[in-house]
Design a protein around this motif. Sequence first.
Motif, PDB file in Angstrom:
ATOM      1  N   UNK A  66     -11.473  16.758   6.774  1.00 40.35           N
ATOM      2  CA  UNK A  66     -11.583  16.939   5.321  1.00 40.35           C
ATOM      3  C   UNK A  66     -13.013  17.238   4.902  1.00 40.35           C
ATOM      4  N   UNK A  67     -13.975  16.588   5.565  1.00 38.77           N
ATOM      5  CA  UNK A  67     -15.386  16.847   5.270  1.00 38.77           C
ATOM      6  C   UNK A  67     -15.758  18.270   5.669  1.00 38.77           C
ATOM      7  N   UNK A  68     -15.320  18.694   6.848  1.00 39.90           N
ATOM      8  CA  UNK A  68     -15.648  20.037   7.331  1.00 39.90           C
ATOM      9  C   UNK A  68     -14.963  21.105   6.488  1.00 39.90           C
ATOM     10  N   UNK A  69     -13.709  20.880   6.115  1.00 36.49           N
ATOM     11  CA  UNK A  69     -13.002  21.862   5.289  1.00 36.49           C
ATOM     12  C   UNK A  69     -13.665  22.013   3.921  1.00 36.49           C
ATOM     13  N   UNK A  70     -14.056  20.895   3.331  1.00 37.05           N
ATOM     14  CA  UNK A  70     -14.714  20.952   2.016  1.00 37.05           C
ATOM     15  C   UNK A  70     -16.027  21.711   2.107  1.00 37.05           C
ATOM     16  N   UNK A  71     -16.789  21.479   3.175  1.00 37.86           N
ATOM     17  CA  UNK A  71     -18.070  22.182   3.348  1.00 37.86           C
ATOM     18  C   UNK A  71     -17.850  23.677   3.544  1.00 37.86           C
ATOM     19  N   UNK A  72     -16.837  24.035   4.307  1.00 39.94           N
ATOM     20  CA  UNK A  72     -16.568  25.453   4.532  1.00 39.94           C
ATOM     21  C   UNK A  72     -16.166  26.161   3.243  1.00 39.94           C
ATOM     22  N   UNK A  73     -15.346  25.501   2.433  1.00 40.93           N
ATOM     23  CA  UNK A  73     -14.968  26.097   1.144  1.00 40.93           C
ATOM     24  C   UNK A  73     -16.190  26.259   0.249  1.00 40.93           C
ATOM     25  N   UNK A  74     -17.055  25.232   0.235  1.00 37.13           N
ATOM     26  CA  UNK A  74     -18.252  25.301  -0.604  1.00 37.13           C
ATOM     27  C   UNK A  74     -19.176  26.415  -0.137  1.00 37.13           C
ATOM     28  N   UNK A  75     -19.262  26.608   1.162  1.00 34.99           N
ATOM     29  CA  UNK A  75     -20.123  27.677   1.692  1.00 34.99           C
ATOM     30  C   UNK A  75     -19.626  29.034   1.212  1.00 34.99           C
ATOM     31  N   UNK A  76     -18.321  29.232   1.235  1.00 36.03           N
ATOM     32  CA  UNK A  76     -17.778  30.519   0.782  1.00 36.03           C
ATOM     33  C   UNK A  76     -17.957  30.700  -0.729  1.00 36.03           C
ATOM     34  N   UNK A  77     -17.806  29.613  -1.482  1.00 38.74           N
ATOM     35  CA  UNK A  77     -17.818  29.733  -2.939  1.00 38.74           C
ATOM     36  C   UNK A  77     -19.220  29.693  -3.533  1.00 38.74           C
ATOM     37  N   UNK A  78     -20.136  28.921  -2.920  1.00 36.49           N
ATOM     38  CA  UNK A  78     -21.456  28.702  -3.528  1.00 36.49           C
ATOM     39  C   UNK A  78     -22.625  29.191  -2.681  1.00 36.49           C
ATOM     40  N   UNK A  79     -22.350  29.628  -1.468  1.00 38.78           N
ATOM     41  CA  UNK A  79     -23.433  30.134  -0.635  1.00 38.78           C
ATOM     42  C   UNK A  79     -24.127  29.022   0.133  1.00 38.78           C
ATOM     43  N   UNK A  80     -25.121  29.428   0.912  1.00 39.51           N
ATOM     44  CA  UNK A  80     -25.789  28.493   1.818  1.00 39.51           C
ATOM     45  C   UNK A  80     -26.716  27.532   1.086  1.00 39.51           C
ATOM     46  N   UNK A  81     -27.584  28.059   0.245  1.00 39.36           N
ATOM     47  CA  UNK A  81     -28.552  27.222  -0.453  1.00 39.36           C
ATOM     48  C   UNK A  81     -28.776  27.733  -1.852  1.00 39.36           C
ATOM     49  N   UNK A  82     -29.780  27.184  -2.534  1.00 32.61           N
ATOM     50  CA  UNK A  82     -30.014  27.555  -3.933  1.00 32.61           C
ATOM     51  C   UNK A  82     -31.356  28.249  -4.153  1.00 32.61           C
ATOM     52  N   UNK A  83     -32.258  28.153  -3.179  1.00 28.02           N
ATOM     53  CA  UNK A  83     -33.564  28.826  -3.262  1.00 28.02           C
ATOM     54  C   UNK A  83     -34.345  28.461  -4.512  1.00 28.02           C
ATOM     55  N   UNK A  84     -34.158  27.245  -4.983  1.00 27.65           N
ATOM     56  CA  UNK A  84     -34.876  26.797  -6.173  1.00 27.65           C
ATOM     57  C   UNK A  84     -34.758  25.284  -6.280  1.00 27.65           C
ATOM     58  N   UNK A  85     -35.707  24.696  -7.011  1.00 31.12           N
ATOM     59  CA  UNK A  85     -35.674  23.271  -7.253  1.00 31.12           C
ATOM     60  C   UNK A  85     -34.697  22.912  -8.362  1.00 31.12           C
ATOM     61  N   UNK A  86     -34.439  21.607  -8.486  1.00 30.90           N
ATOM     62  CA  UNK A  86     -33.527  21.143  -9.520  1.00 30.90           C
ATOM     63  C   UNK A  86     -34.039  21.473 -10.911  1.00 30.90           C
ATOM     64  N   UNK A  87     -35.364  21.454 -11.098  1.00 28.94           N
ATOM     65  CA  UNK A  87     -35.911  21.656 -12.431  1.00 28.94           C
ATOM     66  C   UNK A  87     -35.965  23.129 -12.814  1.00 28.94           C
ATOM     67  N   UNK A  88     -35.665  24.014 -11.857  1.00 26.54           N
ATOM     68  CA  UNK A  88     -35.596  25.446 -12.153  1.00 26.54           C
ATOM     69  C   UNK A  88     -34.125  25.843 -12.246  1.00 26.54           C
ATOM     70  N   UNK A  89     -33.655  26.657 -11.297  1.00 24.92           N
ATOM     71  CA  UNK A  89     -32.243  27.084 -11.352  1.00 24.92           C
ATOM     72  C   UNK A  89     -31.494  26.624 -10.112  1.00 24.92           C
ATOM     73  N   UNK A  90     -31.890  25.456  -9.566  1.00 26.13           N
ATOM     74  CA  UNK A  90     -31.265  24.981  -8.342  1.00 26.13           C
ATOM     75  C   UNK A  90     -30.119  24.010  -8.535  1.00 26.13           C
ATOM     76  N   UNK A  91     -29.884  23.549  -9.749  1.00 31.74           N
ATOM     77  CA  UNK A  91     -28.855  22.535  -9.970  1.00 31.74           C
ATOM     78  C   UNK A  91     -27.477  23.167 -10.093  1.00 31.74           C
ATOM     79  N   UNK A  92     -26.529  22.612  -9.351  1.00 31.43           N
ATOM     80  CA  UNK A  92     -25.125  23.012  -9.443  1.00 31.43           C
ATOM     81  C   UNK A  92     -24.323  21.808  -9.937  1.00 31.43           C
ATOM     82  N   UNK A  93     -23.133  22.047 -10.407  1.00 33.46           N
ATOM     83  CA  UNK A  93     -22.303  20.963 -10.945  1.00 33.46           C
ATOM     84  C   UNK A  93     -22.076  19.870  -9.912  1.00 33.46           C
TER      85      UNK A  93
END
Length: 394
Positions: free
Chosen positions: A59-86
């Motif tokens: 379940x942990x691996x499946x959730x991570x794989x879905x998140x990778x497809x939907x949200x990408x690998x990383x955010x390339x920004x800090x939380x105080x810029x545009x790095x925060x996701x829901x």
Amino acid sequence: MNVTLLHRLRTELDQRSVTTGLRRDLVVSSPQGPTLGVDGETLVNFAANDYLGLAEHPDVLDAAQRALREMGLGVSAGRVLCGTRAVHGELEAAIAELVGADDAVLYGSCFDANLGLFDALLGPQDVVLSDALNHASLIDGIRLSRAERHVFAHADLDELERRLAESAHARHRLIVTDGVFSMDGDIAALPQLSELAQRYDAVLVVDDSHATGVLGATGAGTAEHFGLAGRVDVLTGTLGKALGGGAGGFVAGPRAIVETLRQVSRPYIFTNAMAPTLAVAALTAIRIARARPDLRERLAAKTTWLRGALRDLGYDVPPGEHPIIPVMLREGSAARDVAAALRRDGVLVFALSHPVVPVGEERIRVQVSAAHTADQLEHAAAAFGRARSVLVGR
């Protein structure tokens, strides 16, 4: 390059090679689990912090794989810029609910959380009282603050109380401790620490990295283990051990403290946000850990069995209940020699020596997982029995 610097470093490395040996990273060829692929062979793994066996939970691996497809690998920004996701907010809320805190804030690791906590809250008018065996991240974080610092002997409540009485001049006093100490697996005397904190109007800070998910009926950690939910003022912890084994750390506590960290804590502000894939994986692991008390029951039973088996073989195993089991081998290279013999017998453990532990306190640290099978535990015990041959004549 400065020749003097290089010469000094080479000389010190040569000396270290002779005295304690140079560390070499172990290259693993398989996913984390109760066994690991290393150098073309499969070893039973007693060297990881995957206490609940969630690092390879489907379940942990499946959730991570879905998140990778939907949200990408990383955010390339800090939380105080545009790095925060829901998912960052969802994970923070889940952590706060798990440990019974008002709020929580995420960091890239618990090391970052501990580095960013003290400098953000304290000044030269304040005093920090730190257990001598606290984790390196707590030690470094305290050093970065401008507060007056005192170290009390490990678990010495009398010395701690003297230090509290002597620091009545402070604006704020913080008692800082690991919940579970990583080298010995012993659990902090939280009831007594909490009582002292209340009596002297001090703030109790606990790093629960080796307890979150592991101790307590719901995995809330050391406070729940002692029936003291809500009695820890500030809690730090990791998502990289029992909660999926990925990465990430947190500080949980009163909303005013958490909000202050969001505003001024340097490791929170000046680095990339946690990868959404890892946040989703950790959130899934928390949900599983809370819903599956049987994982902790299984872990406790396996830990008790292996502790008893090692003692029956004549090894020096201090009393305890945590899945960190220290096997004390205080005779020079004995710990390294036994660890090497175990490796040849298909069991992966590591010897701990100076400077990780004091000279004369060398040991092998065995770490049990709920995912270990009975056969794997029995294989490890038998291998420890055979490894005693390297101690003959010492």
